[in-house]
Design a protein around this motif. Structure first.
Motif, short mmCIF file in Angstrom:
data_model
loop_
_atom_site.label_atom_id
_atom_site.label_comp_id
_atom_site.label_asym_id
_atom_site.label_seq_id
_atom_site.Cartn_x
_atom_site.Cartn_y
_atom_site.Cartn_z
N ARG A 247 8.46 6.69 -1.90
CA ARG A 247 7.97 7.02 -3.24
C ARG A 247 8.54 6.03 -4.25
NH1 ARG A 247 8.02 13.55 -3.76
NH2 ARG A 247 6.39 13.05 -5.25
N ASN A 276 -4.71 0.99 2.88
CA ASN A 276 -4.65 1.56 1.52
C ASN A 276 -5.68 2.67 1.43
OD1 ASN A 276 -5.12 2.05 -1.31
ND2 ASN A 276 -3.97 0.18 -1.71
N ASP A 319 -0.75 3.57 2.70
CA ASP A 319 -0.40 3.32 1.30
C ASP A 319 -1.28 4.17 0.39
OD1 ASP A 319 0.93 2.25 -0.81
OD2 ASP A 319 -0.03 0.28 -0.72
N GLU A 320 -0.72 4.57 -0.75
CA GLU A 320 -1.42 5.41 -1.73
C GLU A 320 -1.99 6.66 -1.05
OE1 GLU A 320 -0.79 4.66 -4.57
OE2 GLU A 320 -0.34 2.53 -4.46
N GLY A 322 -1.45 9.63 -1.61
CA GLY A 322 -1.77 10.69 -2.57
C GLY A 322 -3.21 10.67 -3.02
N ASP A 323 -3.91 9.54 -2.82
CA ASP A 323 -5.32 9.42 -3.21
C ASP A 323 -6.27 9.70 -2.05
OD1 ASP A 323 -4.80 8.67 -5.90
OD2 ASP A 323 -4.27 6.66 -5.21
N THR A 360 3.41 6.49 -1.95
CA THR A 360 2.64 6.91 -3.13
C THR A 360 3.42 6.60 -4.39
OG1 THR A 360 1.52 8.79 -4.17
CG2 THR A 360 3.62 9.25 -3.11
N ASN A 361 2.66 6.40 -5.47
CA ASN A 361 3.29 6.18 -6.78
C ASN A 361 2.96 7.31 -7.74
OD1 ASN A 361 0.62 5.73 -7.30
ND2 ASN A 361 0.88 3.74 -8.26
N LEU A 364 3.21 13.95 -6.16
CA LEU A 364 2.47 14.76 -5.19
C LEU A 364 2.62 16.25 -5.48
CD1 LEU A 364 3.13 12.94 -1.79
CD2 LEU A 364 1.13 12.82 -3.26
#
Length: 541
Positions: A247, A276, A319-320, A322-323, A360-361, A364
């Motif tokens: 994170r 991604n 990667d990412e 959370g999306d 993730t950036n 969450l």
């Protein structure tokens, strides 16, 4: 009446009655003493964050008892929510004895009113006493609703009755605390005995512990405590197969850290596959991750392996994450739990051996609250979280990164390593870097291209907004550049800034950390590193 209750309670305690039964007696005695409509005991959890309703009794008809309802004591800013009456009592150790909550200003009674709706009550008078041990340690509360209800005279408790109720609460707190200590001691003794019995077997069978050989990537630059802590975490987790969630803000190097995990593990000789999750629409992402069979959809002319197949034996970096769409999250969860995938258009599952590293950036926990991320997937991914610090929390690494990026660029272009003018260095040290390491690299690439070959990178070669950062009050640094190499100079600047902010915060570490937007741990590490102490004469009284 109270004397008889106390004697009966003391007898139960000396007889070794279960703590649950004692709590029942306490609330019953509280109801009898106060003539209240309801009495409840709440206990504080181990971390001191929430109150849990442990026991509750009432007089008369009630729709439903809110047993098990938690009371959150802290807000999102991790400060005590002193408007919540129970949180106020726990935090301050003082009691509340309110005649009419509708006429009281300064408290938030939403929790009480919600419980009224559930139980069909109507709270007017409210009494909350802390359950205190060791003079000032609160382990719970005793809550009494509508004292005097039995005599149809709801009111705040008079002082004599309040003192008797305090005696009852004090005795209850003592027994609850002692019971907890006894249970902890029994549990620890059983655990110790079990480990002691197993120790000879473990000594004979235990193989030498593998320690990860940390193959630090060339681009992972930094010696500050926050980045060293993250690297230490990689060393602890690399040899296991547990999922890892990296994170951090955009540009902090999450993919590089994931590669670091892979290269430091026993999977280093196997594939490291990156995807991604925000780069493709749902249908394409599913096919890319899990593959498809021939004819699964228009254009599926052949059977195709997914990235999960390609990463077999190695590491799959999502990667990412959370999306990722909700429908795909369920399939990733199955991959984590069972090590199985099913291609698009197929009815058969296939076994794969992959280690999942997610990144993730985004927050969450907020996505879970909004129903946009699966809670069960979060718990499976978050087994071993690694938080990457933003660049603003590791300013001592900025000169190392500057040197690395300029040398790398010079090696690729065949030119000499450019130098940086003092005002340009000031600006680079003062900037907050919302884009983190990636932004610093882009700024240096721009400056290197703007500067004439063989000449320094000047302030005018940097983005215009950086020039303004030098003159902002919160980011001001000295105008004269001291002697020494770049790392020494930056260390001196950092020490000056920290000492100035400590003075501004009256030498309060928490407030100074808040001003500098870093953790309190970072402030303590920096104070120790630079030997910064409170001047003589300013010690705390």
């Amino acid at each position: 009446m109270i004397l008889g209750d106390l004697i009966e309670l003391a007898g139960a305690m000396t007889a070794g009655v279960k703590v649950e039964a004692v709590m029942d007696q306490v609330v019953e005695a509280a109801l009898d003493l106060t003539g209240a409509e309801e009495a409840s005991l709440f206990t504080l959890d181990t971390f001191g964050q929430t109150l849990h309703r442990a026991c509750s009794r009432h007089r008369g008809y009630i729709k439903a008892m809110p047993t098990g309802k938690q009371v959150i004591l802290y807000g999102a800013d991790m400060m005590p929510n002193l408007k919540e009456p129970a949180a106020f009592v726990v935090s301050t150790g003082t009691m509340l004895n309110l005649e009419d909550i509708d006429k009281v200003i300064g408290y938030d009674f939403d929790r009480i009113r919600e419980e009224d709706k559930l139980g069909g009550l109507s709270t007017r008078a409210l009494v909350i006493l802390p359950l205190t041990i060791q003079s000032n340690r609160t382990i719970g509360i005793l809550q009494v609703i509508n004292p005097g209800s039995s005599s149809h005279a709801i009111r705040a408790l008079p002082d004599p009755v309040l003192k008797e109720l305090q005696s009852l609460a004090g005795l209850a707190a003592l027994y609850m605390w002692n019971s907890r200590l006894v249970e902890d001691n029994i549990r620890l003794k059983r655990q110790f005995d079990r480990h002691l019995a197993e120790l000879p077997k473990q000594i004979r069978k235990m193989p030498p512990k593998k320690e990860a050989e940390l193959k630090r990537p060339k681009g992972l630059i930094g010696e500050s405590p926050p980045i060293e802590h993250a690297i230490k975490l990689v060393g602890k987790a690399a040899w296991s197969n547990v999922p890892i969630l990296v994170r951090g803000e955009t540009g902090t190097g999450k993919e590089m850290m994931a590669s670091f995990v892979h290269m430091s593990s026993d999977r280093a000789g196997k594939p490291f596959v990156v995807q991604n999750c925000a780069a493709l629409p749902e249908a394409l992402l599913e096919s890319e991750l899990f593959g498809h069979v021939k004819g699964a959809f228009t254009g599926a002319n052949t059977t195709k392996f997914g990235l999960a197949h390609e990463a077999n034996g190695g590491t799959l970096f999502l990667d990412e994450i959370g999306d990722m769409p909700l429908a795909l999250q369920a399939k990733v969860l199955r991959l984590l739990q069972e090590g199985e995938v099913r291609r698009v258009g197929s009815t058969k599952t296939e076994k794969v051996d992959v280690r999942i590293v997610g990144a993730t950036n985004i927050n969450l926990e907020e996505k879970i609250a909004c129903g946009e991320f699966r809670q069960d997937l979060f718990y499976r991914l978050n087994v071993f979280p690694i938080n990457l610090p933003p660049l603003r929390e590791r300013p001592s690494d900025i000169p190392l990164l500057i040197d690395h990026f300029l040398r790398s660029a010079a090696a690729k272009s065949g030119h000499q390593v450019p130098v940086i003018a003092s005002d340009a260095l000031d600006a680079l040290m003062c900037w907050g870097y919302p884009g983190n390491v990636r932004e610093l690299k882009n700024i240096l690439d721009r400056g290197r291209l703007m500067a004439e070959d063989g000449y320094p990178i000047e302030l005018s070669h940097l983005p215009p907004e950086l020039a303004g950062a030098r003159h902002e009050t919160g980011n001001r640094v000295p105008g004269l550049i001291p002697e020494g190499d770049l790392k020494t100079i930056v260390g001196q600047y950092e020490a000056m800034v920290i000492e100035a902010k400590m003075r501004e915060a009256n030498w309060n570490k928490t407030n100074a950390a808040r001003i500098l937007n870093v953790s309190r741990r970072t402030i303590i590490d920096k104070l120790n590193r630079y030997n910064i102490t409170r001047p003589v004469g300013l010690e705390r009284p």
